[in-house]
Design an enzyme around this catalytic site. Structure first.
Site, short mmCIF file in Angstrom:
data_model
loop_
_atom_site.label_atom_id
_atom_site.label_comp_id
_atom_site.label_asym_id
_atom_site.label_seq_id
_atom_site.Cartn_x
_atom_site.Cartn_y
_atom_site.Cartn_z
N LEU A 1 0.81 -1.21 0.00
CA LEU A 1 0.00 0.00 0.00
C LEU A 1 0.84 1.26 0.00
O LEU A 1 0.36 2.34 -0.34
CB LEU A 1 -0.93 0.01 1.22
CG LEU A 1 -1.99 -1.08 1.27
CD1 LEU A 1 -2.72 -1.06 2.61
CD2 LEU A 1 -2.97 -0.93 0.12
N GLY A 2 2.11 1.13 0.41
CA GLY A 2 2.98 2.30 0.41
C GLY A 2 4.06 2.20 1.46
O GLY A 2 4.03 1.32 2.33
N GLY B 1 6.56 4.66 4.14
CA GLY B 1 6.80 5.96 4.76
C GLY B 1 7.82 5.81 5.87
O GLY B 1 7.66 4.97 6.76
N GLY B 2 8.89 6.59 5.80
CA GLY B 2 9.95 6.46 6.79
C GLY B 2 10.58 5.08 6.73
O GLY B 2 11.00 4.63 5.66
N LYS C 1 1.63 -3.18 8.94
CA LYS C 1 2.76 -2.25 8.92
C LYS C 1 4.00 -2.98 9.41
O LYS C 1 4.00 -3.55 10.51
CB LYS C 1 2.48 -1.04 9.81
CG LYS C 1 3.64 -0.04 9.85
CD LYS C 1 3.38 1.10 10.83
CE LYS C 1 2.41 2.11 10.27
NZ LYS C 1 2.35 3.34 11.13
N ASP D 1 -0.26 14.50 15.54
CA ASP D 1 0.16 14.38 14.14
C ASP D 1 -1.06 14.33 13.22
O ASP D 1 -1.16 13.49 12.33
CB ASP D 1 1.03 13.15 13.94
CG ASP D 1 1.83 13.19 12.65
OD1 ASP D 1 1.97 14.29 12.06
OD2 ASP D 1 2.34 12.13 12.21
#
Length: 263
Positions: free
Chosen positions: A17-18, A20-21, A38, A119
Site C-alpha cells: 500500500l505504500g 513511509g519512513g 505495517k 500528528d
C-alpha cells in the site's frame, strides 16, 4: 520487501500500500478478513518504539473513527484496513465536512481518554470507498502524547516534525507539553487544506514554515478563495491561535462552526 502471496505472521500478503519512513504497509488477509500490515524495515530503536507505542495507545481507544488494532509483533502490527485512500481523495464539500466532523469527534474522545494525537494531517485520515457508510478513520498514534507524560525532547522528534511541518502546532515546535488544543490547531490546518486545496502556511524552506507557525497570523482564506465566507477567517484565527488556551474548548466546537458556515 514482501511480495503478493508471501505469508507473514499468519497473514497472506495481497499488495503493497505504500512506504513511509522506515515502515512499509501492506494489504493482507487472514482467512476472509482484510487487514493493513505495517512492517518496520530496520531495527532502529526509535522506529520500533514508535510502532510499539502506536499499537498500545490505539488499542486502548475504541471509537468508530479511530483505527482498530488487531495484533502485533516486535517489528510489525496489523490493523483495520480502510480501502478508500486518504482524506485527500474526497471531492464533495459535504463529504469533507462530514469527515472533519467525524475526526473531530474521534479526537475529542481520545482527549477524554488522556491521549493527544500530535500528528493530525490529511494523510493520517483514511476514508472508506463507500464513504456514506464507512466514513473517515484516524490513524497513526505513534507520536501521541499521554496526559501526565513529560513532553518528548525536541531532539527526539525531528523526523516527525519535518514530515508534518505544514500542520504542526506552535507548541510542538517549542517543546511545550501538548494538549487537546494541539490537535485542534493541526485539525484546523488540515481543514483548510481539505476545503481549499492548500495548507494555511506555505514556504520554500522548513525554517519559513516554522517561522509562520510561530509568528504569522493565519491567512484570511476568504480573500483568496471566493466561495469561502468571511466569517470563516475569524473561526480559523481562533482555532489557530498561537497560545493553546486561546483556541476553542474542543475540536467539535471548531468544526461545528465551520460546518454551519458552509452548509
Amino acid at each position: 520487501m514482501l511480495r503478493p502471496g508471501d505469508q507473514f505472521a499468519g497473514y497472506v500478503v495481497d499488495r503493497s500500500l505504500g512506504r513511509g519512513g522506515s515502515a512499509t504497509v501492506y494489504q493482507v488477509h487472514r482467512e476472509s478478513d482484510s487487514f493493513a500490515l505495517k512492517v518496520i524495515a530496520d531495527d532502529a530503536p526509535e522506529a520500533l518504539e514508535r510502532l510499539r507505542r502506536e499499537f498500545v495507545i490505539a488499542s486502548g481507544l475504541h471509537h468508530r473513527h479511530i483505527v482498530a488494532m488487531s495484533d502485533s509483533g516486535p517489528t510489525w502490527l496489523a490493523m483495520q484496513y480502510v480501502d478508500g485512500g486518504s482524506a485527500q481523495a474526497l471531492t464533495a464539500l459535504t463529504d469533507k465536512l462530514t469527515a472533519l466532523t467525524q475526526i473531530a469527534d474521534a479526537l475529542d474522545y481520545a482527549h477524554a481518554n488522556g491521549v493527544v494525537h500530535c500528528d493530525v494531517k490529511p494523510t493520517n485520515i483514511l476514508v472508506g470507498s463507500d464513504f456514506s457508510h464507512e466514513g473517515a478513520v484516524l490513524i497513526d498514534f505513534g507520536v501521541a502524547h499521554l496526559t501526565g507524560e513529560p513532553p518528548a525532547p525536541l531532539a527526539d522528534r525531528p523526523t516527525h516534525i519535518t514530515a508534518s511541518l505544514p500542520y504542526v502546532a506552535p507548541e510542538l515546535l517549542t517543546g511545550e507539553t501538548p494538549s487537546p488544543a494541539t490537535d485542534e490547531y493541526e485539525l484546523a490546518c488540515t481543514a483548510v487544506e481539505m476545503l481549499t486545496g492548500a495548507t494555511p502556511f506555505r514556504a520554500v524552506t522548513a525554517m519559513g514554515l516554522i517561522d509562520a507557525h510561530l509568528h504569522h497570523r493565519p491567512p484570511r482564506v476568504s480573500y483568496s478563495v471566493e466561495w469561502v465566507p468571511r466569517a470563516f477567517d475569524s473561526v480559523l484565527a481562533k482555532a489557530m491561535a498561537k497560545r493553546p488556551e486561546q483556541r476553542y474548548q474542543t475540536c467539535s466546537e471548531f468544526v461545528s462552526l465551520i460546518r454551519r458556515l458552509m452548509t
